[in-house]
Scaffold this motif. Sequence first.
Motif, short mmCIF file in Angstrom:
data_model
loop_
_atom_site.label_atom_id
_atom_site.label_comp_id
_atom_site.label_asym_id
_atom_site.label_seq_id
_atom_site.Cartn_x
_atom_site.Cartn_y
_atom_site.Cartn_z
N ASN A 104 -11.26 -58.47 -32.61
CA ASN A 104 -11.97 -57.26 -33.00
C ASN A 104 -12.01 -57.18 -34.52
O ASN A 104 -10.97 -57.11 -35.17
N PHE A 105 -13.24 -57.18 -35.06
CA PHE A 105 -13.44 -57.19 -36.50
C PHE A 105 -13.76 -55.80 -37.01
O PHE A 105 -14.57 -55.08 -36.42
N THR A 106 -13.14 -55.43 -38.13
CA THR A 106 -13.51 -54.23 -38.88
C THR A 106 -13.83 -54.70 -40.29
O THR A 106 -13.77 -55.90 -40.58
N SER A 107 -14.13 -53.77 -41.18
CA SER A 107 -14.48 -54.18 -42.54
C SER A 107 -13.30 -54.75 -43.31
O SER A 107 -13.48 -55.52 -44.24
N ASN A 108 -12.06 -54.39 -42.92
CA ASN A 108 -10.88 -54.81 -43.69
C ASN A 108 -9.87 -55.66 -42.94
O ASN A 108 -8.96 -56.21 -43.55
N PHE A 109 -9.97 -55.74 -41.62
CA PHE A 109 -8.98 -56.52 -40.89
C PHE A 109 -9.54 -57.00 -39.56
O PHE A 109 -10.63 -56.63 -39.15
N LEU A 110 -8.75 -57.85 -38.92
CA LEU A 110 -9.08 -58.44 -37.63
C LEU A 110 -7.91 -58.19 -36.69
O LEU A 110 -6.77 -58.51 -37.02
N ASN A 111 -8.20 -57.61 -35.54
CA ASN A 111 -7.20 -57.50 -34.48
C ASN A 111 -7.40 -58.68 -33.54
O ASN A 111 -8.48 -58.85 -32.97
N PHE A 112 -6.37 -59.48 -33.39
CA PHE A 112 -6.43 -60.73 -32.62
C PHE A 112 -5.49 -60.59 -31.42
O PHE A 112 -4.37 -60.09 -31.56
N GLU A 113 -5.96 -61.03 -30.25
CA GLU A 113 -5.12 -60.93 -29.05
C GLU A 113 -5.45 -62.05 -28.08
O GLU A 113 -6.63 -62.35 -27.84
N ILE A 114 -4.43 -62.68 -27.54
CA ILE A 114 -4.59 -63.66 -26.47
C ILE A 114 -3.63 -63.27 -25.34
O ILE A 114 -2.44 -63.02 -25.58
N LEU A 115 -4.16 -63.22 -24.12
CA LEU A 115 -3.37 -62.99 -22.92
C LEU A 115 -3.35 -64.29 -22.12
O LEU A 115 -4.37 -64.99 -22.04
N PHE A 116 -2.22 -64.59 -21.51
CA PHE A 116 -2.01 -65.86 -20.82
C PHE A 116 -1.38 -65.60 -19.46
O PHE A 116 -0.47 -64.77 -19.34
N THR A 117 -1.86 -66.30 -18.43
CA THR A 117 -1.25 -66.25 -17.11
C THR A 117 -1.45 -67.59 -16.41
O THR A 117 -2.48 -68.25 -16.59
N ALA A 118 -0.47 -67.99 -15.63
CA ALA A 118 -0.58 -69.21 -14.83
C ALA A 118 -1.25 -68.85 -13.50
O ALA A 118 -0.87 -67.88 -12.85
N THR A 119 -2.26 -69.63 -13.11
CA THR A 119 -2.99 -69.34 -11.87
C THR A 119 -2.08 -69.47 -10.65
O THR A 119 -2.30 -68.79 -9.65
N LYS A 120 -1.05 -70.30 -10.73
CA LYS A 120 -0.14 -70.48 -9.59
C LYS A 120 0.67 -69.22 -9.30
O LYS A 120 1.20 -69.06 -8.21
N ASN A 121 0.75 -68.31 -10.26
CA ASN A 121 1.52 -67.08 -10.09
C ASN A 121 0.71 -65.93 -9.51
O ASN A 121 1.18 -64.80 -9.49
N LYS A 122 -0.50 -66.23 -9.03
CA LYS A 122 -1.35 -65.15 -8.53
C LYS A 122 -0.70 -64.46 -7.33
O LYS A 122 0.04 -65.07 -6.56
N ILE A 123 -0.98 -63.17 -7.26
CA ILE A 123 -0.50 -62.38 -6.12
C ILE A 123 -1.71 -61.92 -5.32
O ILE A 123 -2.78 -61.68 -5.87
N LYS A 124 -1.51 -61.83 -4.02
CA LYS A 124 -2.58 -61.46 -3.12
C LYS A 124 -2.27 -60.08 -2.56
O LYS A 124 -1.18 -59.84 -2.05
N THR A 125 -3.23 -59.16 -2.68
CA THR A 125 -3.07 -57.82 -2.11
C THR A 125 -4.36 -57.41 -1.43
O THR A 125 -5.40 -58.04 -1.59
N GLY A 126 -4.28 -56.32 -0.68
CA GLY A 126 -5.46 -55.82 0.02
C GLY A 126 -5.83 -56.71 1.19
O GLY A 126 -4.99 -57.40 1.76
N GLY A 127 -7.11 -56.69 1.54
CA GLY A 127 -7.61 -57.52 2.62
C GLY A 127 -7.16 -57.06 4.00
O GLY A 127 -7.18 -57.83 4.95
N THR A 128 -6.78 -55.80 4.09
CA THR A 128 -6.25 -55.30 5.36
C THR A 128 -7.34 -54.80 6.30
O THR A 128 -7.08 -54.58 7.47
N SER A 129 -8.56 -54.61 5.78
CA SER A 129 -9.67 -54.15 6.62
C SER A 129 -10.98 -54.48 5.91
O SER A 129 -11.00 -54.97 4.79
N LYS A 130 -12.10 -54.15 6.57
CA LYS A 130 -13.41 -54.37 5.96
C LYS A 130 -13.60 -53.50 4.72
O LYS A 130 -14.30 -53.89 3.80
N GLU A 131 -12.98 -52.33 4.72
CA GLU A 131 -13.12 -51.40 3.59
C GLU A 131 -12.24 -51.78 2.40
O GLU A 131 -12.49 -51.37 1.28
#
Length: 171
Positions: free
Chosen positions: A124-151
Amino acid sequence: MKKIFLSILFLGVVNLSFTQENTIKFPNNVLGVYKGDLKINNSKGSQIIPMEFHIKKTDSLHKFDYIIIYNNSPRNYTLVVKDKEKGIFEIDENNGIILPAKLSDNTLYSFFEVQGNFLSSRLNFTSNFLNFEILFTATKNKIKTGGTSKEIPLVYGFPISTVQKATLLKQ
């Protein structure tokens, strides 16, 4: 009467500041060198390392040097303007890897997967500074939720394991 005048003056200053921040023309108006400290938080703890970000003109109208320096070790990339009006850019790692990027409201976003890991970057750039951010996650750590019905659909969540953040001041 004095309170009303001060309120109007305050709102005018805030509006002027907001207008100036929204008129940044990326990438030309953000060219330069940004410096600061990168804070890294993960399961091993926290650390702080020096960081720089350089964005510079090249001989090409649609290409810019895009250099990230972590702990005095540069990564030399190229920012490629694909469709400036639509905010479509690419980050060319100059090794056959090209990452898509999207500009919205002075913020350059990129999301990609490499070697079983998802990474999300936000600059994110402004006139005087830059906000920098990186988020990291391993795909093997995915969690599965929901899927209990059509809704209720099946949803995969990816716990974030590492957060890298920096506020870099324009030099």
